[in-house]
Write an enzyme that holds these catalytic residues in place. Structure first.
Site, PDB file in Angstrom:
ATOM      1  N   SER A 103     -31.407  73.301 -81.449  1.00 47.04           N
ATOM      2  CA  SER A 103     -32.481  72.325 -81.366  1.00 47.04           C
ATOM      3  C   SER A 103     -32.901  72.315 -82.722  1.00 47.04           C
ATOM      4  CB  SER A 103     -33.615  72.764 -80.603  1.00 47.04           C
ATOM      5  OG  SER A 103     -34.853  72.217 -80.749  1.00 47.04           O
ATOM      6  N   TYR A 115     -39.164  79.765 -77.714  1.00 50.48           N
ATOM      7  CA  TYR A 115     -38.095  78.899 -77.806  1.00 50.48           C
ATOM      8  C   TYR A 115     -37.691  78.569 -79.202  1.00 50.48           C
ATOM      9  CZ  TYR A 115     -35.722  74.222 -77.010  1.00 50.48           C
ATOM     10  OH  TYR A 115     -34.880  73.095 -76.922  1.00 50.48           O
TER      11      TYR A 115
END
Length: 271
Positions: free
Chosen positions: A139, A152
């Site tokens: 990501s 995350y």
């Protein structure tokens, strides 16, 4: 840095998390290219994203037994593998004093250790055949680190670092590693989110909903990046701009990130 691009011959591809979202878009893009694809997921694909020729295998990326079964399937049906796409992942995060350790454990097991398990499973095959590509979907959060997303950010940064590392380790065997770092795009990933920091979930859901970038567009850019041999694939303009800002104007980057932190606190205070 770049590696030698693939030729246009049909390839054998395994995609985790291939039943929905970006995974399903990748499956469709690979098949449109003429590749044979094994879809691996904890959920079966819907008929809309499962062409008749697609093969499906239930796989929980946290399970060593499931990964061993995937390896056996590839050995028995194909005999070799050209691309391993570690795409399966979940959404999560939360401010450091709000997110629980159970949440950290959950997201780490899936988003980081799932990638490690898959890679470890197929590296012996890649080494033996002296070819192959490993595509790890991380990501933009693996490169830039917004407030409220500690877990995350950490696991996705781990995927980035892990991918670079195995790229160095496996280069001598003709095996190449790519990491994909998209920004927010329209997908169902937020549906998998869990955690105590509901303000963060609401903030991220809004960013996803406002994005004009589709999973199909990301998938197309990923395949193009693989063909070019890009080791780090930034598949959308927002990702490229954010990464460029961090590299070239750190003061402005820090100001943007701290403004986001303030907005998150504001949202939480008014829930």
């Amino acid at each position: 840095m770049r590696t030698v691009p693939d030729q246009r011959a049909s390839r054998r591809v395994l995609v985790t998390g291939g039943a929905s979202g970006l995974g399903a878009a990748l499956v469709e893009a690979f098949e449109a290219r003429g590749d044979d694809v094994l879809v691996c997921d904890v959920n079966e694909p819907t008929p809309a994203v499962e062409p008749v020729e697609t093969q499906f295998l239930r796989l929980d990326v946290r399970s060593d037994d499931d990964w061993a079964a995937a390896l056996r399937w590839v050995e028995e049906h194909w005999g070799s593998l050209d691309l391993l796409v570690n795409n399966a992942g979940v959404a999560g995060g939360g401010r450091v004093d709000v997110a629980t350790m159970d949440e950290w454990q959950w997201i780490t097991e899936i988003n980081l250790f799932g990638v490690v398990r898959g890679t470890r499973t197929f590296v012996p095959m890649f080494k033996a055949q002296r070819s192959g590509r490993i595509v790890n979907v991380a990501s933009l959060a693996g490169l830039v680190h917004p407030a409220g997303m500690g877990s995350y950010n950490a696991v996705k940064a781990g995927v980035v670092a892990f991918t670079e590392t195995i790229g160095h380790e496996l280069a001598a065997y003709g095996v190449h590693a790519h990491v994909v770092c998209p920004s927010y795009f329209r997908t169902n990933l937020v549906a998998s989110a869990r955690g105590a920091d509901t303000a963060l979930v609401d903030l991220v859901a809004g960013l996803v909903e406002r994005s004009r970038v589709t999973a199909d567009e990301i998938a197309s850019a990923v395949l193009a990046g693989i063909e070019r041999g890009d080791e780090v694939i930034l598949p959308d303009e927002a990702a490229r701009q954010a990464w460029g800002l961090k590299q070239h104007d750190r003061a402005t980057y820090d100001a943007v990130m701290r403004d986001q932190a303030a907005k998150l606190d504001h949202v939480a205070a008014h829930e």
